[in-house]
Structures are given as C-alpha cells and as structure tokens.
Design a protein around this motif. Structure first.
Motif, PDB file in Angstrom:
ATOM      1  N   THR A  18       0.833  -1.200   0.000  1.00  0.00           N
ATOM      2  CA  THR A  18       0.000   0.000   0.000  1.00  0.00           C
ATOM      3  C   THR A  18       0.867   1.249   0.000  1.00  0.00           C
ATOM      4  O   THR A  18       0.594   2.219  -0.723  1.00  0.00           O
ATOM      5  CB  THR A  18      -0.931   0.001   1.224  1.00  0.00           C
ATOM      6  OG1 THR A  18      -1.756  -1.173   1.197  1.00  0.00           O
ATOM      7  CG2 THR A  18      -1.827   1.230   1.222  1.00  0.00           C
ATOM      8  N   MET A  19       1.955   1.235   0.758  1.00  0.00           N
ATOM      9  CA  MET A  19       2.876   2.368   0.795  1.00  0.00           C
ATOM     10  C   MET A  19       3.561   2.574  -0.557  1.00  0.00           C
ATOM     11  O   MET A  19       3.793   3.708  -0.982  1.00  0.00           O
ATOM     12  CB  MET A  19       3.918   2.166   1.892  1.00  0.00           C
ATOM     13  CG  MET A  19       3.379   2.303   3.307  1.00  0.00           C
ATOM     14  SD  MET A  19       4.649   2.049   4.585  1.00  0.00           S
ATOM     15  CE  MET A  19       5.761   3.398   4.214  1.00  0.00           C
ATOM     16  N   MET A  20       3.885   1.473  -1.240  1.00  0.00           N
ATOM     17  CA  MET A  20       4.476   1.585  -2.576  1.00  0.00           C
ATOM     18  C   MET A  20       3.557   2.363  -3.515  1.00  0.00           C
ATOM     19  O   MET A  20       3.988   3.270  -4.233  1.00  0.00           O
ATOM     20  CB  MET A  20       4.735   0.186  -3.162  1.00  0.00           C
ATOM     21  CG  MET A  20       5.819  -0.609  -2.506  1.00  0.00           C
ATOM     22  SD  MET A  20       5.895  -2.266  -3.258  1.00  0.00           S
ATOM     23  CE  MET A  20       7.063  -3.068  -2.159  1.00  0.00           C
ATOM     24  N   VAL A  57       1.115  -6.316  -6.213  1.00  0.00           N
ATOM     25  CA  VAL A  57       0.288  -6.225  -5.008  1.00  0.00           C
ATOM     26  C   VAL A  57      -0.435  -7.555  -4.816  1.00  0.00           C
ATOM     27  O   VAL A  57      -1.660  -7.649  -4.804  1.00  0.00           O
ATOM     28  CB  VAL A  57      -0.690  -5.033  -5.081  1.00  0.00           C
ATOM     29  CG1 VAL A  57      -1.397  -4.827  -3.739  1.00  0.00           C
ATOM     30  CG2 VAL A  57       0.066  -3.751  -5.435  1.00  0.00           C
ATOM     31  N   GLY A  58       0.371  -8.603  -4.707  1.00  0.00           N
ATOM     32  CA  GLY A  58      -0.137  -9.918  -4.379  1.00  0.00           C
ATOM     33  C   GLY A  58       0.168 -10.213  -2.919  1.00  0.00           C
ATOM     34  O   GLY A  58       1.290  -9.988  -2.465  1.00  0.00           O
ATOM     35  N   HIS A  75      -5.447   4.317  -3.763  1.00  0.00           N
ATOM     36  CA  HIS A  75      -4.182   4.762  -4.339  1.00  0.00           C
ATOM     37  C   HIS A  75      -4.079   4.493  -5.844  1.00  0.00           C
ATOM     38  O   HIS A  75      -3.001   4.634  -6.430  1.00  0.00           O
ATOM     39  CB  HIS A  75      -3.024   4.092  -3.606  1.00  0.00           C
ATOM     40  CG  HIS A  75      -3.069   4.311  -2.124  1.00  0.00           C
ATOM     41  ND1 HIS A  75      -2.882   5.549  -1.549  1.00  0.00           N
ATOM     42  CD2 HIS A  75      -3.342   3.447  -1.107  1.00  0.00           C
ATOM     43  CE1 HIS A  75      -3.009   5.451  -0.237  1.00  0.00           C
ATOM     44  NE2 HIS A  75      -3.290   4.188   0.055  1.00  0.00           N
ATOM     45  N   LEU A  76      -5.189   4.117  -6.468  1.00  0.00           N
ATOM     46  CA  LEU A  76      -5.239   3.946  -7.915  1.00  0.00           C
ATOM     47  C   LEU A  76      -5.702   5.261  -8.535  1.00  0.00           C
ATOM     48  O   LEU A  76      -6.618   5.909  -8.024  1.00  0.00           O
ATOM     49  CB  LEU A  76      -6.184   2.805  -8.287  1.00  0.00           C
ATOM     50  CG  LEU A  76      -5.874   1.446  -7.628  1.00  0.00           C
ATOM     51  CD1 LEU A  76      -6.889   0.407  -8.079  1.00  0.00           C
ATOM     52  CD2 LEU A  76      -4.448   0.993  -7.932  1.00  0.00           C
ATOM     53  N   LYS A  77      -5.055   5.636  -9.645  1.00  0.00           N
ATOM     54  CA  LYS A  77      -5.308   6.951 -10.231  1.00  0.00           C
ATOM     55  C   LYS A  77      -5.594   6.833 -11.725  1.00  0.00           C
ATOM     56  O   LYS A  77      -5.211   5.842 -12.360  1.00  0.00           O
ATOM     57  CB  LYS A  77      -4.084   7.847 -10.011  1.00  0.00           C
ATOM     58  CG  LYS A  77      -3.720   8.031  -8.545  1.00  0.00           C
ATOM     59  CD  LYS A  77      -2.422   8.798  -8.392  1.00  0.00           C
ATOM     60  CE  LYS A  77      -2.028   8.921  -6.922  1.00  0.00           C
ATOM     61  NZ  LYS A  77      -0.728   9.608  -6.742  1.00  0.00           N
ATOM     62  N   THR A 148      13.111 -13.213  -0.882  1.00  0.00           N
ATOM     63  CA  THR A 148      13.488 -11.804  -0.836  1.00  0.00           C
ATOM     64  C   THR A 148      12.385 -10.969  -1.460  1.00  0.00           C
ATOM     65  O   THR A 148      11.999 -11.202  -2.610  1.00  0.00           O
ATOM     66  CB  THR A 148      14.796 -11.574  -1.606  1.00  0.00           C
ATOM     67  OG1 THR A 148      15.842 -12.343  -1.007  1.00  0.00           O
ATOM     68  CG2 THR A 148      15.176 -10.094  -1.586  1.00  0.00           C
ATOM     69  N   LEU A 149      11.863  -9.993  -0.728  1.00  0.00           N
ATOM     70  CA  LEU A 149      10.838  -9.098  -1.248  1.00  0.00           C
ATOM     71  C   LEU A 149      11.520  -7.909  -1.894  1.00  0.00           C
ATOM     72  O   LEU A 149      12.300  -7.202  -1.251  1.00  0.00           O
ATOM     73  CB  LEU A 149       9.911  -8.632  -0.123  1.00  0.00           C
ATOM     74  CG  LEU A 149       8.711  -7.784  -0.565  1.00  0.00           C
ATOM     75  CD1 LEU A 149       7.687  -8.647  -1.304  1.00  0.00           C
ATOM     76  CD2 LEU A 149       8.062  -7.103   0.643  1.00  0.00           C
ATOM     77  N   THR A 150      11.221  -7.656  -3.171  1.00  0.00           N
ATOM     78  CA  THR A 150      11.876  -6.574  -3.897  1.00  0.00           C
ATOM     79  C   THR A 150      11.124  -5.258  -3.718  1.00  0.00           C
ATOM     80  O   THR A 150      10.038  -5.208  -3.155  1.00  0.00           O
ATOM     81  CB  THR A 150      11.956  -6.886  -5.398  1.00  0.00           C
ATOM     82  OG1 THR A 150      10.648  -6.717  -5.983  1.00  0.00           O
ATOM     83  CG2 THR A 150      12.440  -8.311  -5.629  1.00  0.00           C
ATOM     84  N   GLU A 151      11.707  -4.188  -4.252  1.00  0.00           N
ATOM     85  CA  GLU A 151      11.094  -2.864  -4.126  1.00  0.00           C
ATOM     86  C   GLU A 151       9.801  -2.742  -4.918  1.00  0.00           C
ATOM     87  O   GLU A 151       8.999  -1.845  -4.657  1.00  0.00           O
ATOM     88  CB  GLU A 151      12.090  -1.787  -4.577  1.00  0.00           C
ATOM     89  CG  GLU A 151      13.274  -1.632  -3.636  1.00  0.00           C
ATOM     90  CD  GLU A 151      14.177  -0.483  -4.021  1.00  0.00           C
ATOM     91  OE1 GLU A 151      13.883   0.182  -5.047  1.00  0.00           O
ATOM     92  OE2 GLU A 151      15.167  -0.231  -3.313  1.00  0.00           O
TER      93      GLU A 151
END
Length: 277
Positions: A18-20, A57-58, A75-77, A148-151
């Motif tokens: 959500t922050m991303m 966003v899984g 946060h969808l635009k 590992t969770l990526t950016e």
C-alpha cells in the motif's frame, strides 16, 4: 502452540505494498491478487522491460478481494493499468475472508469494529487458529525467511522445489458455474475503474493443476466479457515451489516473460486502434 507470524506477515506485506502505491505519482501498472501474484510475476523485470512503474500487489487469496481493495483502491489513479491474475478461488471465496478476519482479530485486535464484514465467524475463527498452529512448525518458520521481497513487491530467490506437485492439495473447482458475491464485487471494481479512466485487464492466475475445467473457467471469464485462455500461466510440474499457486524461479521467469509479451502486444493493439481513429 499458536504462532500468528504468518498472519502478521500478510498484514506487513499489504502495508508495504500500500505504501508503494501511495508513494508513486506516475502512471503505473499494478498486479492485484493473492500469493500466485506474489510468487508468480517478477515485477522488477516487467518494470525494466516496459520502462514504467510496475507494482506487485499480491498477498494471499485468503484475505478476500474486498479486504485487499480497501487498502489498495484509494491509491489507484486515472491512467493506471490494473492487471487481475486472480486465483480461481478468488471468484468463490467471501469478499472478506479468513486471513482478513485473522488480521482484524489477532493483529489489529479490532474484531468488534469489523465484525459486520464477516460471515460464519466461528468457522473463520477455527480456521485462523488451525492455521496459526500449523504455521508454528520449524519448516514453515524457516520457509518464511527464504524469499526476498523486492522494491516492486515480488518474491525472488526461490530457485528450489519444496513440494512434490503430486502431493499438494488440488484446487477446488465448483462443478457448475454460479454467480457469487465475489464476482459481483470484482465486476463493480472493474466498472469503477473504467469510470475513473483506469484500465483493467482480467487474466488467469499462475497455477499448477493436472486437470483444468476449461469450460467452467471460460464461463467465469465470459461473465466479465473477457475471452481468456485459462491455462495461459499454467505451471509445469518442475516449476512449482511449495503450493499449487506458488511458482519457483524457473516458473516465475517463464510466465513473467509471457506476461511482458502480452503487455507489449496489447500496447501495439491500442496504438493501432488509436491510429485508425
């Protein structure tokens, strides 16, 4: 012994993702869904290939589709592109489901505030506790530390195979097609996006199954006015990590490349239609 780290991890993943989205001011591509999205699509590679922000966003199909949207949709635009490679169970699960219940009850401790969302509450409580107990095994505790969770929000580094695909519980497909509340919720979301100039593409999930009820799945996609090959991202037995919805690195690479090609084809198609006008 109960261990709620797995449910706590789902809450953490959703918060990070959500922050991303909240921090991105550009037009973006967003892949929404459960853990088949998390494990199945290398959004780092997709972003490099397409040259625009792409977010994975899984989290987990057990949250319920509406629970996921409550965090994500604000946060969808306009101009965004949403991809929905939803697990087949997402179309039949309640829109607020067991792990959403677990987060609200055991992590946020706000069950009473959210109790109106959930049906069959005692059943959800028992499933949550059973999950918390099984998640306390040394194997599962160790497994959560591997990826590992990526950016961009995807899992990388899962280059092994932890489960024999034949030993996994099969995906439960209904015998006949029937409209569900989840389908109505998904259709309403697609409609809202269209009104806000947000493009939505419905896709099949990354999954493994020996037998796929093509006719049933075609009816699901026809319900949304889509014509999709349900086996587009079907995994080979060697590409399964530890679940019918989790790809290892080999499977992730193959289906990611397939999605990149699909997106490039869709872009060409849109440009041709724009040129014809």
């Amino acid at each position: 012994m109960f261990n709620f780290d797995s449910i706590r991890n789902m809450e953490g993943l959703l918060a990070k993702k959500t922050m991303m989205l909240a921090s991105c001011d550009e037009e973006k591509i967003v892949l929404l869904g459960g853990s088949s999205v998390l494990y199945g699509f290398n959004t780092d590679d997709i972003q490099r290939s397409l040259g625009k922000p792409v977010f994975n966003v899984g989290v987990n199909v057990g949250l319920g589709f509406r629970y996921l949207l409550d965090s994500v949709e604000p946060h969808l635009k306009p101009g965004d592109q949403i991809l929905l490679p939803l697990e087949f169970n997402q179309y039949t699960n309640p829109v607020y489901y067991v792990f959403g219940f677990g987060i609200d009850t055991f992590i946020y401790r706000q069950y009473w505030r959210n109790r109106g969302k959930y049906k069959q509450k005692w059943k959800l409580l028992l499933i949550s506790l059973k999950h918390a107990k099984s998640s306390a095994t040394p194997e599962k505790l160790a497994k959560r530390k591997v990826a590992t969770l990526t950016e961009t929000g995807c899992y990388l580094g899962l280059n092994t195979q932890l489960r024999d695909p034949d030993s996994l519980k099969a995906i439960p497909f209904p015998e006949t097609f029937q409209e569900t509340n989840a389908m109505k919720e998904i259709a309403a979301f697609v409609k809202r996006c269209k009104e806000d100039n947000i493009r939505v593409t419905l896709l099949p999930p990354v999954f493994y199954a020996k037998e796929v009820p093509i006719a049933y799945l075609e009816k699901i996609y026809a319900y949304f006015g889509e014509s999709i090959a349900p086996d587009l991202f079907q995994l080979d037995a060697s590409e399964v990590y530890d679940s019918v919805y989790h790809a290892n690195q080999a499977g992730q690479t193959r289906v990611t490349n397939r999605l990149i090609q699909l997106l490039e084809d869709l872009k060409i198609e849109r440009n041709e239609k724009r040129y014809e006008k």
